[in-house]
Design a protein around this motif. Sequence first.
Motif, PDB file in Angstrom:
ATOM      1  N   ILE A 130      93.498 -29.816 -71.500  1.00 57.51           N
ATOM      2  CA  ILE A 130      94.070 -28.811 -70.677  1.00 57.51           C
ATOM      3  C   ILE A 130      92.932 -27.613 -71.068  1.00 57.51           C
ATOM      4  CG2 ILE A 130      95.865 -26.845 -70.494  1.00 57.51           C
ATOM      5  CD1 ILE A 130      96.632 -30.018 -69.488  1.00 57.51           C
ATOM      6  N   CYS A 131      92.708 -27.304 -72.203  1.00 53.28           N
ATOM      7  CA  CYS A 131      91.783 -26.123 -72.659  1.00 53.28           C
ATOM      8  C   CYS A 131      90.799 -26.849 -73.645  1.00 53.28           C
ATOM      9  CB  CYS A 131      92.600 -25.085 -73.463  1.00 53.28           C
ATOM     10  SG  CYS A 131      93.789 -24.215 -72.490  1.00 53.28           S
ATOM     11  N   PRO A 132      89.606 -27.364 -72.903  1.00 50.86           N
ATOM     12  CA  PRO A 132      88.871 -28.085 -73.696  1.00 50.86           C
ATOM     13  C   PRO A 132      88.351 -27.447 -74.809  1.00 50.86           C
ATOM     14  CG  PRO A 132      88.443 -28.493 -71.342  1.00 50.86           C
ATOM     15  CD  PRO A 132      89.300 -27.437 -71.346  1.00 50.86           C
ATOM     16  N   PRO A 133      87.928 -28.003 -76.098  1.00 49.65           N
ATOM     17  CA  PRO A 133      87.412 -27.335 -77.078  1.00 49.65           C
ATOM     18  C   PRO A 133      86.449 -26.731 -76.774  1.00 49.65           C
ATOM     19  CG  PRO A 133      87.410 -29.789 -77.360  1.00 49.65           C
ATOM     20  CD  PRO A 133      87.852 -29.595 -76.074  1.00 49.65           C
ATOM     21  N   GLU A 134      85.217 -27.126 -76.066  1.00 54.10           N
ATOM     22  CA  GLU A 134      84.199 -26.332 -75.768  1.00 54.10           C
ATOM     23  C   GLU A 134      84.180 -24.816 -75.197  1.00 54.10           C
ATOM     24  OE1 GLU A 134      84.081 -29.363 -72.539  1.00 54.10           O
ATOM     25  OE2 GLU A 134      84.455 -29.366 -74.733  1.00 54.10           O
ATOM     26  N   THR A 135      85.439 -24.599 -74.532  1.00 51.28           N
ATOM     27  CA  THR A 135      85.921 -23.399 -74.088  1.00 51.28           C
ATOM     28  C   THR A 135      86.324 -22.590 -75.052  1.00 51.28           C
ATOM     29  OG1 THR A 135      87.973 -24.116 -73.061  1.00 51.28           O
ATOM     30  CG2 THR A 135      86.180 -24.316 -71.912  1.00 51.28           C
ATOM     31  N   GLY A 136      87.295 -23.320 -76.154  1.00 51.17           N
ATOM     32  CA  GLY A 136      87.713 -22.607 -77.271  1.00 51.17           C
ATOM     33  C   GLY A 136      86.728 -21.877 -78.279  1.00 51.17           C
ATOM     34  N   TYR A 137      85.713 -22.738 -78.432  1.00 51.79           N
ATOM     35  CA  TYR A 137      84.572 -22.337 -79.088  1.00 51.79           C
ATOM     36  C   TYR A 137      83.876 -21.309 -78.579  1.00 51.79           C
ATOM     37  CZ  TYR A 137      85.077 -26.317 -82.509  1.00 51.79           C
ATOM     38  OH  TYR A 137      85.429 -27.273 -83.336  1.00 51.79           O
ATOM     39  N   SER A 138      83.605 -21.194 -77.299  1.00 52.10           N
ATOM     40  CA  SER A 138      83.127 -19.954 -76.553  1.00 52.10           C
ATOM     41  C   SER A 138      83.957 -18.867 -76.784  1.00 52.10           C
ATOM     42  CB  SER A 138      82.792 -20.460 -75.231  1.00 52.10           C
ATOM     43  OG  SER A 138      81.808 -21.520 -74.892  1.00 52.10           O
ATOM     44  N   LEU A 139      85.371 -18.763 -76.441  1.00 55.81           N
ATOM     45  CA  LEU A 139      86.112 -17.925 -76.591  1.00 55.81           C
ATOM     46  C   LEU A 139      85.972 -17.177 -78.093  1.00 55.81           C
ATOM     47  CD1 LEU A 139      88.053 -15.979 -75.518  1.00 55.81           C
ATOM     48  CD2 LEU A 139      89.970 -17.677 -76.045  1.00 55.81           C
ATOM     49  N   PHE A 140      86.115 -18.197 -78.996  1.00 55.06           N
ATOM     50  CA  PHE A 140      86.090 -17.592 -80.516  1.00 55.06           C
ATOM     51  C   PHE A 140      84.834 -16.837 -80.564  1.00 55.06           C
ATOM     52  CE2 PHE A 140      85.358 -18.099 -84.936  1.00 55.06           C
ATOM     53  CZ  PHE A 140      86.359 -17.792 -85.424  1.00 55.06           C
TER      54      PHE A 140
END
Length: 110
Positions: free
Chosen positions: A53-63
Amino acid sequence: TRTYPYQEIGDYLRTFPDSAPAVRNTLSYFDGICFGPRISCPIIVNLGLRDNICPPETGYSLFDAIGSREKKLYPYDDCGHDAVRAVHNSVVSAFFAKHLKGEEGESDAT
């Protein structure tokens, strides 16, 4: 991602390919990365490394975009969108206990 709800965007663009610039522009308003630099409070981010749903690469970019000097990332292997909620709930509870005011108005917040 190739799963719903985001698959709807791909479905739409296959049907209306000329709409791609307008779709990208509209989606940019909803991208958390745009707001990341404005986050200045303490924050924790959890990632399920198998989240479709929220791929990890997007989470790392957000972080990386988050402006807070007090931020911590919790990646969880072999987890989907719930990112081991049962395990992470204790992390969330400890974070709130540290940063939110208690019933008597006391706080350890920095």
